[in-house]
Design a protein around this motif. Structure first.
Motif, PDB file in Angstrom:
ATOM      1  N   PRO A   1      91.386 -26.904  -7.782  1.00  0.00           N
ATOM      2  CA  PRO A   1      92.773 -26.404  -7.861  1.00  0.00           C
ATOM      3  C   PRO A   1      92.947 -25.039  -8.501  1.00  0.00           C
ATOM      4  O   PRO A   1      93.824 -24.276  -8.088  1.00  0.00           O
ATOM      5  N   GLN A   2      92.140 -24.676  -9.510  1.00  0.00           N
ATOM      6  CA  GLN A   2      92.381 -23.411 -10.197  1.00  0.00           C
ATOM      7  C   GLN A   2      92.092 -22.195  -9.332  1.00  0.00           C
ATOM      8  O   GLN A   2      92.499 -21.071  -9.662  1.00  0.00           O
ATOM      9  N   LEU A   3      91.412 -22.398  -8.186  1.00  0.00           N
ATOM     10  CA  LEU A   3      91.045 -21.253  -7.360  1.00  0.00           C
ATOM     11  C   LEU A   3      92.246 -20.601  -6.678  1.00  0.00           C
ATOM     12  O   LEU A   3      92.176 -19.430  -6.288  1.00  0.00           O
ATOM     13  N   ILE A   4      93.352 -21.306  -6.513  1.00  0.00           N
ATOM     14  CA  ILE A   4      94.530 -20.660  -5.935  1.00  0.00           C
ATOM     15  C   ILE A   4      95.018 -19.544  -6.861  1.00  0.00           C
ATOM     16  O   ILE A   4      95.417 -18.465  -6.421  1.00  0.00           O
ATOM     17  N   TRP A   5      94.967 -19.816  -8.182  1.00  0.00           N
ATOM     18  CA  TRP A   5      95.357 -18.785  -9.153  1.00  0.00           C
ATOM     19  C   TRP A   5      94.379 -17.630  -9.135  1.00  0.00           C
ATOM     20  O   TRP A   5      94.780 -16.471  -9.301  1.00  0.00           O
ATOM     21  N   VAL A   6      93.102 -17.928  -8.924  1.00  0.00           N
ATOM     22  CA  VAL A   6      92.075 -16.885  -8.855  1.00  0.00           C
ATOM     23  C   VAL A   6      92.385 -15.903  -7.733  1.00  0.00           C
ATOM     24  O   VAL A   6      92.354 -14.677  -7.921  1.00  0.00           O
ATOM     25  N   TRP A   7      92.708 -16.432  -6.557  1.00  0.00           N
ATOM     26  CA  TRP A   7      92.999 -15.557  -5.421  1.00  0.00           C
ATOM     27  C   TRP A   7      94.289 -14.778  -5.627  1.00  0.00           C
ATOM     28  O   TRP A   7      94.377 -13.609  -5.253  1.00  0.00           O
ATOM     29  N   LEU A   8      95.290 -15.411  -6.226  1.00  0.00           N
ATOM     30  CA  LEU A   8      96.543 -14.693  -6.498  1.00  0.00           C
ATOM     31  C   LEU A   8      96.320 -13.562  -7.491  1.00  0.00           C
ATOM     32  O   LEU A   8      96.942 -12.498  -7.384  1.00  0.00           O
ATOM     33  N   ILE A   9      95.438 -13.776  -8.448  1.00  0.00           N
ATOM     34  CA  ILE A   9      95.106 -12.718  -9.404  1.00  0.00           C
ATOM     35  C   ILE A   9      94.366 -11.583  -8.700  1.00  0.00           C
ATOM     36  O   ILE A   9      94.693 -10.396  -8.878  1.00  0.00           O
ATOM     37  N   LEU A  10      93.377 -11.920  -7.895  1.00  0.00           N
ATOM     38  CA  LEU A  10      92.591 -10.897  -7.205  1.00  0.00           C
ATOM     39  C   LEU A  10      93.458 -10.059  -6.263  1.00  0.00           C
ATOM     40  O   LEU A  10      93.194  -8.868  -6.053  1.00  0.00           O
ATOM     41  N   LEU A  11      94.498 -10.659  -5.701  1.00  0.00           N
ATOM     42  CA  LEU A  11      95.395  -9.960  -4.775  1.00  0.00           C
ATOM     43  C   LEU A  11      96.547  -9.267  -5.500  1.00  0.00           C
ATOM     44  O   LEU A  11      97.484  -8.770  -4.866  1.00  0.00           O
ATOM     45  N   GLY A  12      96.470  -9.202  -6.813  1.00  0.00           N
ATOM     46  CA  GLY A  12      97.589  -8.759  -7.624  1.00  0.00           C
ATOM     47  C   GLY A  12      98.145  -7.393  -7.293  1.00  0.00           C
ATOM     48  O   GLY A  12      99.363  -7.193  -7.288  1.00  0.00           O
ATOM     49  N   VAL A  13      97.284  -6.411  -7.041  1.00  0.00           N
ATOM     50  CA  VAL A  13      97.762  -5.053  -6.774  1.00  0.00           C
ATOM     51  C   VAL A  13      98.708  -5.038  -5.580  1.00  0.00           C
ATOM     52  O   VAL A  13      99.805  -4.459  -5.635  1.00  0.00           O
ATOM     53  N   PHE A  14      98.306  -5.680  -4.498  1.00  0.00           N
ATOM     54  CA  PHE A  14      99.132  -5.701  -3.285  1.00  0.00           C
ATOM     55  C   PHE A  14     100.394  -6.535  -3.490  1.00  0.00           C
ATOM     56  O   PHE A  14     101.484  -6.152  -3.069  1.00  0.00           O
ATOM     57  N   ILE A  15     100.250  -7.697  -4.129  1.00  0.00           N
ATOM     58  CA  ILE A  15     101.398  -8.586  -4.311  1.00  0.00           C
ATOM     59  C   ILE A  15     102.469  -7.920  -5.173  1.00  0.00           C
ATOM     60  O   ILE A  15     103.657  -7.942  -4.834  1.00  0.00           O
ATOM     61  N   VAL A  16     102.066  -7.313  -6.272  1.00  0.00           N
ATOM     62  CA  VAL A  16     103.039  -6.717  -7.193  1.00  0.00           C
ATOM     63  C   VAL A  16     103.737  -5.514  -6.558  1.00  0.00           C
ATOM     64  O   VAL A  16     104.978  -5.428  -6.569  1.00  0.00           O
ATOM     65  N   ASP A  17     102.982  -4.594  -6.007  1.00  0.00           N
ATOM     66  CA  ASP A  17     103.581  -3.392  -5.423  1.00  0.00           C
ATOM     67  C   ASP A  17     104.536  -3.767  -4.288  1.00  0.00           C
ATOM     68  O   ASP A  17     105.694  -3.312  -4.252  1.00  0.00           O
TER      69      ASP A  17
ATOM     70  N   PHE B   1     102.670  -4.478 -13.126  1.00  0.00           N
ATOM     71  CA  PHE B   1     104.112  -4.239 -13.109  1.00  0.00           C
ATOM     72  C   PHE B   1     104.428  -2.896 -13.760  1.00  0.00           C
ATOM     73  O   PHE B   1     105.277  -2.138 -13.263  1.00  0.00           O
ATOM     74  N   LEU B   2     103.757  -2.605 -14.866  1.00  0.00           N
ATOM     75  CA  LEU B   2     103.994  -1.337 -15.555  1.00  0.00           C
ATOM     76  C   LEU B   2     103.573  -0.154 -14.684  1.00  0.00           C
ATOM     77  O   LEU B   2     104.265   0.874 -14.637  1.00  0.00           O
ATOM     78  N   LEU B   3     102.458  -0.284 -13.990  1.00  0.00           N
ATOM     79  CA  LEU B   3     102.019   0.771 -13.078  1.00  0.00           C
ATOM     80  C   LEU B   3     103.005   0.956 -11.928  1.00  0.00           C
ATOM     81  O   LEU B   3     103.333   2.086 -11.545  1.00  0.00           O
ATOM     82  N   ALA B   4     103.468  -0.172 -11.368  1.00  0.00           N
ATOM     83  CA  ALA B   4     104.433  -0.094 -10.272  1.00  0.00           C
ATOM     84  C   ALA B   4     105.722   0.579 -10.731  1.00  0.00           C
ATOM     85  O   ALA B   4     106.318   1.390 -10.005  1.00  0.00           O
ATOM     86  N   TYR B   5     106.146   0.268 -11.956  1.00  0.00           N
ATOM     87  CA  TYR B   5     107.347   0.896 -12.505  1.00  0.00           C
ATOM     88  C   TYR B   5     107.107   2.393 -12.721  1.00  0.00           C
ATOM     89  O   TYR B   5     107.952   3.231 -12.400  1.00  0.00           O
ATOM     90  N   HIS B   6     105.937   2.720 -13.257  1.00  0.00           N
ATOM     91  CA  HIS B   6     105.616   4.129 -13.530  1.00  0.00           C
ATOM     92  C   HIS B   6     105.612   4.950 -12.249  1.00  0.00           C
ATOM     93  O   HIS B   6     106.085   6.102 -12.236  1.00  0.00           O
ATOM     94  N   TYR B   7     105.075   4.354 -11.173  1.00  0.00           N
ATOM     95  CA  TYR B   7     105.008   5.069  -9.901  1.00  0.00           C
ATOM     96  C   TYR B   7     106.180   4.751  -8.979  1.00  0.00           C
ATOM     97  O   TYR B   7     106.098   4.946  -7.775  1.00  0.00           O
ATOM     98  N   LYS B   8     107.283   4.240  -9.565  1.00  0.00           N
ATOM     99  CA  LYS B   8     108.589   4.135  -8.908  1.00  0.00           C
ATOM    100  C   LYS B   8     108.566   3.294  -7.639  1.00  0.00           C
ATOM    101  O   LYS B   8     109.155   3.686  -6.606  1.00  0.00           O
ATOM    102  N   ALA B   9     107.898   2.144  -7.664  1.00  0.00           N
ATOM    103  CA  ALA B   9     107.850   1.261  -6.494  1.00  0.00           C
ATOM    104  C   ALA B   9     109.262   0.892  -6.046  1.00  0.00           C
ATOM    105  O   ALA B   9     110.056   0.379  -6.827  1.00  0.00           O
ATOM    106  N   GLY B  10     109.583   1.180  -4.789  1.00  0.00           N
ATOM    107  CA  GLY B  10     110.879   0.839  -4.229  1.00  0.00           C
ATOM    108  C   GLY B  10     112.010   1.755  -4.613  1.00  0.00           C
ATOM    109  O   GLY B  10     113.161   1.513  -4.235  1.00  0.00           O
TER     110      GLY B  10
END
Length: 341
Positions: free
Chosen positions: A234-250, A325-334
Motif C-alpha cells: 500500500p505505501q507505494l501509491i504515496w511513493v509514486w505521488l511523491i516522485l511525480l510531485g514536480v508535475f502534480i504541483v505545477d 509549492f514554494l517554487l511554483a509560487y516563486h515562478y508564478k504558476a498560473g
C-alpha cells in the motif's frame, strides 16, 4: 543479465523509431510553429512520442510471454494506453474536440482500473483504509488528471521525457527495495528505457517534440503503474505521488488559479511555473536539468523513507511537496502576468 539486454534493445528501437518519425513529420509537414503562447522559438517536428508507444506496447506481450508480467496488467496497460495514444495521434494530425478526448480518457481510465482490480486500500498514519466505491471514483479522476497534466507539462525541450525516465527509474528501485521477490520492478524500468531512446532526440535543443500521442500515453501509463504498485504494497501509491510531485504541483496550482479566474483551462497558455522559469533563465536545458535534480536528490530520498516505512506516506507527501509549492509560487504558476509576458 538477459533483461538488461532487453532494456537496451527497447531503448535502441525507441531511438531508431524516433529518427524515422522525425523524417515522417518533416515529410508530412507536422511541424510546431512558434506563436505567442509557445515556449520554443524554432519550428520543430512533432509526434516523436509514438516511438515510446510502439516500443512499450511491443515489449509488454514479450514480458507476459516470459511470465514476467501478469495478463491483467498487460490488458490494462495495452487497452488504456493504445486508446489514449490513438486519440492523441489523431489530434496531432488534425483536431479532436475536447469533449471527445475526455470521453476516451475516462473510458481508458475505467478500463485500466477495472483490469487492475480497482483501487487498493490506502495506508494513512499506520491505518489501512478501504475507500470502497469512492476509491474507484477518485482513482478514475486521478488517472484522467495525470493523463492531462502530463500533456500540459510537455511544453519545453526534454522536460516530460526527463520526468518519465527519473520517475520510472525511481519507481522501479522502490519496488525492488520493498518487494525484491517480485519482477514488478521490470515494468517501470522498461518504460524508462523506452522513453530514454526518445530523450536522445528530445533533449534540449530538441530535434523533435513528443506530441499528444506520447504525452497522453505516458500520463495514463504512469497513473496505472502507480495503482499497480499500490497493489503490491500500500505505501507505494504515496511513493509514486511523491516522485511525480514536480508535475502534480505545477499543473494543479496552475489549473486552480486559472479556473478561479474563470479562464478556459483547457486552452493553450504559457503560465506554468516551468514555462515562466524557462523565460527567466532564457534556456530550456537549465529548467529540465533542475527538475531532474529535484527528482533525484529531493523526491527520491523522501520516497525511499516512505517505501521503507520510515515515514508515513501522507506526511512524506506533505514534506516533499512543500518546497515544490514554494517554487511554483516563486515562478508564478498560473499567474496572469506570467502568462501575458
Amino acid at each position: 543479465m538477459i533483461f538488461g539486454w532487453f532494456l537496451l534493445l527497447t531503448s535502441a528501437i525507441s531511438w531508431a523509431l524516433t529518427g524515422f518519425l522525425r523524417q515522417y513529420a518533416l515529410a508530412q509537414n507536422l511541424i510546431d510553429i512558434p506563436n505567442e503562447r509557445s515556449s520554443h522559438s524554432i519550428p520543430t517536428p512533432r509526434g516523436g512520442g509514438v516511438a515510446i508507444v510502439i516500443s512499450l506496447l511491443t515489449a509488454l506481450p514479450i514480458l507476459n510471454g516470459l511470465d514476467l508480467l501478469a495478463t491483467n496488467v498487460l490488458i490494462a496497460l495495452w487497452g488504456a494506453g493504445f486508446a489514449v495514444a490513438v486519440t492523441g495521434f489523431l489530434d496531432d494530425h488534425g483536431h479532436i474536440a475536447a469533449r471527445w478526448r475526455l470521453l476516451v480518457h475516462f473510458g481508458a481510465a475505467v478500463w485500466g482500473l477495472y483490469w487492475l482490480g480497482g483501487f487498493p486500500a490506502l495506508t494513512v498514519f499506520g491505518y489501512l483504509i478501504e475507500l470502497g466505491w469512492l476509491g474507484y471514483v477518485l482513482a478514475v479522476i486521478y488517472i484522467v488528471w495525470l493523463l492531462n497534466l502530463y500533456n500540459f507539462m510537455d511544453g519545453i525541450d526534454g522536460l516530460a521525457s526527463i520526468e518519465a525516465v527519473t520517475v520510472c527509474a525511481g519507481g522501479a528501485l522502490m519496488i525492488w527495495l520493498v518487494r525484491p521477490d517480485l519482477t514488478a520492478w521490470m515494468l517501470p524500468a522498461l518504460l524508462a528505457t523506452s522513453v530514454f531512446g526518445f530523450l536522445l532526440w528530445n533533449f534540449p535543443p530538441a530535434r523533435i517534440f513528443m506530441g499528444d500521442a506520447g504525452s497522453g500515453f505516458l500520463g495514463i501509463t504512469l497513473a496505472l503503474l502507480s495503482i499497480q504498485a499500490a497493489w503490491l504494497t500500500p505505501q507505494l501509491i504515496w511513493v509514486w505521488l511523491i516522485l511525480l510531485g514536480v508535475f502534480i504541483v505545477d499543473a494543479t496550482i496552475t489549473l486552480c488559479r486559472r479556473v478561479y479566474r474563470g479562464e478556459k483551462f483547457y486552452k493553450a497558455h504559457c503560465s506554468h511555473a516551468y514555462q515562466f522559469a524557462s523565460r527567466i533563465l532564457g534556456t530550456h536545458r537549465s529548467v529540465t536539468l533542475a527538475v531532474c535534480a529535484i527528482n533525484i536528490f529531493w523526491l527520491l530520498p523522501v520516497a525511499s523513507l516512505v517505501a521503507l516505512e520510515k515515514l508515513d506516506g501522507m506526511a512524506g507527501m506533505a514534506v516533499s511537496y512543500l518546497p515544490l509549492f514554494l517554487l511554483a509560487y516563486h515562478y508564478k504558476a498560473g499567474d496572469r502576468q506570467a502568462q501575458d509576458r
